[in-house]
Design an enzyme around this catalytic site. Structure first.
Site, PDB file in Angstrom:
ATOM      1  N   TYR A  45       1.308  -1.420  -0.012  1.00 49.07           N
ATOM      2  CA  TYR A  45       0.256   0.266  -0.398  1.00 49.07           C
ATOM      3  C   TYR A  45       1.015   0.755  -0.712  1.00 49.07           C
ATOM      4  CZ  TYR A  45      -4.006   2.563   1.658  1.00 49.07           C
ATOM      5  OH  TYR A  45      -5.368   3.302   2.055  1.00 49.07           O
ATOM      6  N   ARG A  57      -5.520  10.201 -10.969  1.00 53.23           N
ATOM      7  CA  ARG A  57      -4.428  10.755  -9.992  1.00 53.23           C
ATOM      8  C   ARG A  57      -4.494   9.760  -8.954  1.00 53.23           C
ATOM      9  NH1 ARG A  57      -5.127  10.439  -5.421  1.00 53.23           N
ATOM     10  NH2 ARG A  57      -7.122  10.726  -4.699  1.00 53.23           N
ATOM     11  N   LYS A  79      -5.324  -1.395  -2.285  1.00 50.94           N
ATOM     12  CA  LYS A  79      -6.516  -1.338  -1.987  1.00 50.94           C
ATOM     13  C   LYS A  79      -7.408  -2.727  -1.793  1.00 50.94           C
ATOM     14  CE  LYS A  79      -6.803   2.728  -1.881  1.00 50.94           C
ATOM     15  NZ  LYS A  79      -6.961   4.124  -0.311  1.00 50.94           N
ATOM     16  N   GLU A 104     -11.395   5.221  -7.047  1.00 51.59           N
ATOM     17  CA  GLU A 104     -10.394   5.376  -6.080  1.00 51.59           C
ATOM     18  C   GLU A 104      -9.723   6.420  -7.247  1.00 51.59           C
ATOM     19  OE1 GLU A 104     -10.193   4.280  -2.748  1.00 51.59           O
ATOM     20  OE2 GLU A 104      -8.600   5.318  -3.163  1.00 51.59           O
ATOM     21  N   ASP A 105      -8.997   7.121  -6.540  1.00 51.68           N
ATOM     22  CA  ASP A 105      -8.270   7.761  -7.122  1.00 51.68           C
ATOM     23  C   ASP A 105      -8.268   7.970  -8.971  1.00 51.68           C
ATOM     24  OD1 ASP A 105      -6.639   7.801  -5.628  1.00 51.68           O
ATOM     25  OD2 ASP A 105      -5.125   6.548  -5.881  1.00 51.68           O
ATOM     26  N   ASP A 123     -14.008   6.403  -2.278  1.00 53.63           N
ATOM     27  CA  ASP A 123     -12.561   6.724  -1.071  1.00 53.63           C
ATOM     28  C   ASP A 123     -12.131   7.465  -1.499  1.00 53.63           C
ATOM     29  OD1 ASP A 123     -11.613   5.129   0.583  1.00 53.63           O
ATOM     30  OD2 ASP A 123      -9.937   4.556  -0.437  1.00 53.63           O
ATOM     31  N   ASP A 124     -11.591   8.577  -1.823  1.00 50.45           N
ATOM     32  CA  ASP A 124     -11.291   9.598  -1.566  1.00 50.45           C
ATOM     33  C   ASP A 124     -11.529  11.117  -1.383  1.00 50.45           C
ATOM     34  OD1 ASP A 124      -8.455   8.609  -2.580  1.00 50.45           O
ATOM     35  OD2 ASP A 124     -10.000   8.621  -4.487  1.00 50.45           O
ATOM     36  N   ASN A 133      -0.448  11.683  -0.242  1.00 50.54           N
ATOM     37  CA  ASN A 133       0.875  10.587  -0.374  1.00 50.54           C
ATOM     38  C   ASN A 133       1.776  10.573  -1.522  1.00 50.54           C
ATOM     39  OD1 ASN A 133      -0.520   8.709   2.461  1.00 50.54           O
ATOM     40  ND2 ASN A 133      -2.189   9.131   0.704  1.00 50.54           N
ATOM     41  N   ASN A 182      -4.704   7.401   7.212  1.00 50.57           N
ATOM     42  CA  ASN A 182      -5.913   7.117   5.755  1.00 50.57           C
ATOM     43  C   ASN A 182      -6.466   6.418   5.774  1.00 50.57           C
ATOM     44  OD1 ASN A 182      -4.983   5.527   3.620  1.00 50.57           O
ATOM     45  ND2 ASN A 182      -3.408   5.927   3.494  1.00 50.57           N
TER      46      ASN A 182
HETATM   47  N1  NAI Z   1      -4.364  10.408   3.690  1.00 49.78           N
HETATM   48  C1  NAI Z   1      -5.623  10.161   2.862  1.00 49.78           C
HETATM   49  O1  NAI Z   1      -6.562   8.880   3.423  1.00 49.78           O
HETATM   50  C2  NAI Z   1      -5.808  10.573   1.509  1.00 49.78           C
HETATM   51  C3  NAI Z   1      -4.924  11.573   1.333  1.00 49.78           C
HETATM   52  N2  NAI Z   1      -4.962  11.598  -0.238  1.00 49.78           N
HETATM   53  C4  NAI Z   1      -3.649  12.506  -0.774  1.00 49.78           C
HETATM   54  O2  NAI Z   1      -4.610  13.796  -1.076  1.00 49.78           O
HETATM   55  C5  NAI Z   1      -3.745  14.102  -1.816  1.00 49.78           C
HETATM   56  C6  NAI Z   1      -5.212  15.394  -3.047  1.00 49.78           C
HETATM   57  O3  NAI Z   1      -5.943  14.382  -3.369  1.00 49.78           O
HETATM   58  P1  NAI Z   1      -7.129  14.736  -4.412  1.00 49.78           P
HETATM   59  O4  NAI Z   1      -7.837  15.619  -3.144  1.00 49.78           O
HETATM   60  O5  NAI Z   1      -7.803  13.781  -5.360  1.00 49.78           O
HETATM   61  O6  NAI Z   1      -6.324  15.461  -5.060  1.00 49.78           O
HETATM   62  P2  NAI Z   1      -6.886  16.632  -6.214  1.00 49.78           P
HETATM   63  O7  NAI Z   1      -6.117  16.977  -7.887  1.00 49.78           O
HETATM   64  O8  NAI Z   1      -8.107  16.424  -6.535  1.00 49.78           O
HETATM   65  O9  NAI Z   1      -7.046  17.891  -5.382  1.00 49.78           O
HETATM   66  C7  NAI Z   1      -5.520  18.584  -5.488  1.00 49.78           C
HETATM   67  C8  NAI Z   1      -5.102  20.188  -5.116  1.00 49.78           C
HETATM   68  O10 NAI Z   1      -4.559  20.656  -4.033  1.00 49.78           O
HETATM   69  C9  NAI Z   1      -3.955  22.124  -4.688  1.00 49.78           C
HETATM   70  N3  NAI Z   1      -2.381  22.488  -4.604  1.00 49.78           N
HETATM   71  C10 NAI Z   1      -2.118  22.044  -5.600  1.00 49.78           C
HETATM   72  N4  NAI Z   1      -1.147  22.557  -5.250  1.00 49.78           N
HETATM   73  C11 NAI Z   1      -0.785  22.889  -4.378  1.00 49.78           C
HETATM   74  C12 NAI Z   1       0.032  23.890  -3.090  1.00 49.78           C
HETATM   75  N5  NAI Z   1       1.232  24.260  -3.622  1.00 49.78           N
HETATM   76  N6  NAI Z   1      -0.709  24.931  -2.441  1.00 49.78           N
HETATM   77  C13 NAI Z   1      -1.632  24.913  -2.041  1.00 49.78           C
HETATM   78  N7  NAI Z   1      -3.252  23.978  -2.433  1.00 49.78           N
HETATM   79  C14 NAI Z   1      -2.183  23.178  -3.872  1.00 49.78           C
HETATM   80  C15 NAI Z   1      -4.715  21.893  -6.071  1.00 49.78           C
HETATM   81  O11 NAI Z   1      -5.009  22.845  -6.689  1.00 49.78           O
HETATM   82  C16 NAI Z   1      -6.009  21.064  -5.925  1.00 49.78           C
HETATM   83  O12 NAI Z   1      -6.988  21.813  -5.059  1.00 49.78           O
HETATM   84  C17 NAI Z   1      -2.999  13.467  -2.650  1.00 49.78           C
HETATM   85  O13 NAI Z   1      -1.785  13.055  -2.507  1.00 49.78           O
HETATM   86  C18 NAI Z   1      -3.732  12.167  -2.306  1.00 49.78           C
HETATM   87  O14 NAI Z   1      -2.928  11.021  -2.446  1.00 49.78           O
HETATM   88  C19 NAI Z   1      -6.293  11.725  -1.310  1.00 49.78           C
HETATM   89  C20 NAI Z   1      -7.144  10.632  -0.467  1.00 49.78           C
HETATM   90  C21 NAI Z   1      -6.593  10.285   1.128  1.00 49.78           C
HETATM   91  C1  PYR Z   2      -4.888   7.222   0.690  1.00 52.19           C
HETATM   92  C2  PYR Z   2      -5.240   7.208  -0.863  1.00 52.19           C
HETATM   93  O1  PYR Z   2      -6.732   6.879  -0.935  1.00 52.19           O
HETATM   94  C3  PYR Z   2      -5.286   8.295  -1.640  1.00 52.19           C
HETATM   95  O2  PYR Z   2      -3.634   8.505  -1.440  1.00 52.19           O
HETATM   96  O3  PYR Z   2      -5.756   8.114  -2.717  1.00 52.19           O
HETATM   97 MG    MG Z   3      -7.304   7.411  -2.887  1.00 50.17          MG
END
Ligand code: NAI
Ligand code: PYR
Ligand code: MG
Length: 603
Positions: free
Chosen positions: A129, A182, A200, A271-272, A294-295, A445, A490
């Site tokens: 993962y 993504r 996953k 997902e993603d 999930d996201d 991540n 997470n």
């Molecule tokens: N810990 C967890 O369980 C999860 C973590 N994530 C992580 O969250 C991140 C984002 O995922 P999504 O929202 O789906 O992506 P997304 O692409 O939909 O959104 C990213 C956002 O970040 C903004 N952004 C980009 N550069 C920036 C900066 N320098 N300063 C401030 N904002 C900035 C963008 O404008 C956009 O609004 C990924 O790295 C993903 O791995 C996502 C889902 C679950």
């Molecule tokens: C953990 C997760 O779903 C993500 O980083 O997109």
């Molecule tokens: Mg995800």
């Protein structure tokens, strides 16, 4: 009729051997080498002599029969040797070597693979993962040896209904679907994103005990806009730009119709997907099919549980959540999912409408603070855009450091996908937070995309913070015997329970009420003592236990909403009369557990 007393007496032995999905010893119809090449049935050197005799295996294996325990010990021994032999090499090389050895076992012997995974989940989760799965996706075309899961491409339009019947399993319970647009914070990885559904679903088996014969990772390949991949001669996906608009949606529509025609009771986890399609598909399908994103939804529940934990960590009553100022960095599917769920929680607690409760939230994206003055404001971000009159001293597009200095937030939460945006200046500004225990959530991540490292957070923001990251970091040694605890915020803490609880409820949809129940269950899981020590989430070693509780909460919410239709021989009436404890036991008893099952009837 399902009988509670019989269930209570028999559930332990049954859970160790089979899920309700398989009512008796599984008897194989294959013979000889076909069995050895089928990872589901293969026992390697563990086939007993009777099975070797009767299944045409004599002579195809070395003569000595090795026990499951010996095979397990042997695998762990080679894993430890690999660790020893790769010492000093780069993290990436070591992680990929570990992924390879696990993947080879997965390809060969699923029973042994899932047993070592379950027993060593804390060590192996970072390999199968996040973070290693990100590296695997980036290198997937080169690492590819054998296919796993299904691939539906834009070229398959009109064929998906027949293609879905190519999948060999009669029943599928859980599908994880991506279009690769993504992948974690790594961007568009096209077909290589298949690593994410695979990882996953491994977590589904390990944490929720979903039967691995009933899982299906799926890649929907509609092209990629990643120029490097399009130019890579080894790239395994369609070499064309991504489909857009109606063309794109028609592909997803066709896939969803095909899946639910063949398996009407399956659950599909999106997902993603890039943000625009994540929100659009969720809206399009959530009332038609049993699915969730999930996201958006899983992440929101995990973050909300952490946010409520930080209120407790400050020694304040939960109702104080309505006064917490929260800065969210990243206005994508994950960040907006978190804000929507947090706003719902505040609205419930305060008794005010959702529109009235958004003052405490501050949203930033790549262009800084989001206000109503933003040109081309995204409609999903609009409810959280600040009215410039409310934010004296801050302007549209203000930078993060400026916002943190001015707002003095209780919580700084990153879902931006950008490594290091919580700079030294930003973290130092958190020392002026109005909270007695400020919280820093660097949730992006994989590890290199985390908004800051754990060590930097404690170094710059102070020892008094609570810290969580999306990918694992080691606890931080603060000196004088003190330890800065690192939480892993997470969605893995919720999605397995959301899937399992929904499956066992037999609900046809996944409602906000079911998701809220999952989040509340996780939020109340930790003791006050843990929370005081900055421990907001349980150890991943207890993930099966957490998932049983979360699954039961989801199931009970489905029952309360009268959506539960039951599963196998347990109908809605039986579900309704189960107490909370019995529901947890029922969920636990349906978790598949890897043991070698007899492949021939005893004479
Ligand atoms: N810990 C967890 O369980 C999860 C973590 N994530 C992580 O969250 C991140 C984002 O995922 P999504 O929202 O789906 O992506 P997304 O692409 O939909 O959104 C990213 C956002 O970040 C903004 N952004 C980009 N550069 C920036 C900066 N320098 N300063 C401030 N904002 C900035 C963008 O404008 C956009 O609004 C990924 O790295 C993903 O791995 C996502 C889902 C679950
Ligand atoms: C953990 C997760 O779903 C993500 O980083 O997109
Ligand atoms: Mg995800």
């Amino acid at each position: 009729m399902w009988n509670i007393a019989r269930f209570a007496a028999s559930n332990l032995s049954r859970s160790r051997r089979f899920s309700t999905a398989i009512p008796g010893p599984c008897i194989v119809h294959k013979r000889g080498a076909d069995i050895l090449h089928d990872p589901w049935f293969n026992k390697d050197t563990g086939f007993p002599l009777t099975e070797r005799d009767r299944l045409g295996l004599r002579g195809l294996l070395p003569p000595r029969v090795i026990s499951f325990e010996q095979q397990y010990a042997r695998f762990m021994e080679s894993y430890r040797s690999l660790e020893k032999n790769t010492r000093g090499q780069s993290d990436g090389i070591v992680s990929l070597a570990k992924w390879r050895i696990l993947n080879r076992l997965h390809d060969r012997n699923e029973t042994l693979y899932y047993r070592v995974l379950i027993d060593n989940i804390k060590n192996f989760a970072p390999i199968i993962y996040t973070p290693t799965v990100g590296l695997v996706c980036q290198n997937y075309s080169g690492l590819f040896r054998r296919p796993r899961g299904m691939y539906f491409s834009a070229k398959d339009k009109g064929e998906m209904m027949s293609m879905i019947y190519n999948w060999p399993a009669h029943q599928v319970d859980m599908i994880v679907l991506t279009d690769g647009s993504r992948i974690l914070g790594l961007g568009d990885l096209g077909v290589q994103g298949i690593g994410i559904p695979i990882g996953k679903l491994d977590m589904y088996v390990a944490a929720a005990g979903i039967n691995p014969q009933r899982i299906l990772p799926v890649m929907l390949d509609v092209g990629t806009n990643n120029q490097k991949l399009l130019e890579d001669p080894l790239y395994l996906g369609l070499r064309q730009p991504r489909l857009e608009g109606e063309e794109y949606l028609s592909i997803v529509d066709e896939f969803m119709e095909a899946v639910f025609t063949r398996w009407p009771k399956a659950i599909v986890q999106f997902e993603d997907f890039q943000m625009k399609w994540a929100f659009e598909t969720l809206q399009r399908y959530r009332k038609r099919f049993c699915m969730f994103n999930d996201d958006i939804q899983g992440t929101a529940g995990v973050a909300l549980a952490g946010l409520l934990g930080t209120v407790r960590a400050q020694g304040r009553p939960l109702s104080d959540f309505v006064h917490q100022r929260i800065v969210v960095v990243g206005a994508g599917s994950a960040g907006l999912g978190v804000l929507n769920m947090a706003a719902q929680a505040v609205s419930r607690m305060s008794g005010n409408g959702e529109a009235a409760v958004k003052k405490q939230f501050f949203l930033l994206d790549k262009d800084g603070l989001v206000t109503k003055e933003r040109k081309e404001l995204d409609p999903s971000a609009a409810p959280f855009a600040k009215d410039p009159r409310e934010i004296e001293g801050l302007r549209e597009g203000a930078g993060l450091a400026e916002v943190v200095k001015k707002v003095k937030p209780h919580v700084l939460l990153g879902l931006s996908g950008v490594g290091g945006v919580f700079s030294e200046e930003v973290l130092k500004a958190m020392r002026e937070s109005d909270s007695s225990k400020p919280a820093i959530f660097a949730m992006s991540n994989p590890t290199m995309n985390a908004e800051c490292t754990a060590a930097d957070a404690f170094r710059h923001a102070g020892e008094n913070i609570v810290f969580a990251s999306g990918s694992p970091f080691e606890n931080v040694d603060l000196g004088n015997g003190k330890v800065g605890h690192v939480n892993q915020a997470n969605n893995m803490y919720l999605f397995p329970g959301i899937g399992l609880g929904t499956l066992l409820s037999g609900a046809r949809f996944i409602t906000d009420g079911m998701l809220q129940a999952a989040a509340e269950c996780l939020a109340s899981y930790m003791t006050n003592e843990d929370i005081q020590n900055g421990i907001l989430y349980p150890s991943i070693s207890s993930i099966r236990n957490i998932t049983a509780e979360v699954g039961a909460a989801v199931l009970r919410a489905a029952v309360a909403e009268e959506l539960a239709e039951g599963h196998c021989d347990v109908g809605p009436k039986e579900l309704k009369i189960m107490s909370k404890e019995m529901t947890v036991e029922y969920v636990r008893s349906n978790m598949w557990f890897p043991v070698y099952s007899p492949l021939v009837h005893e004479k």
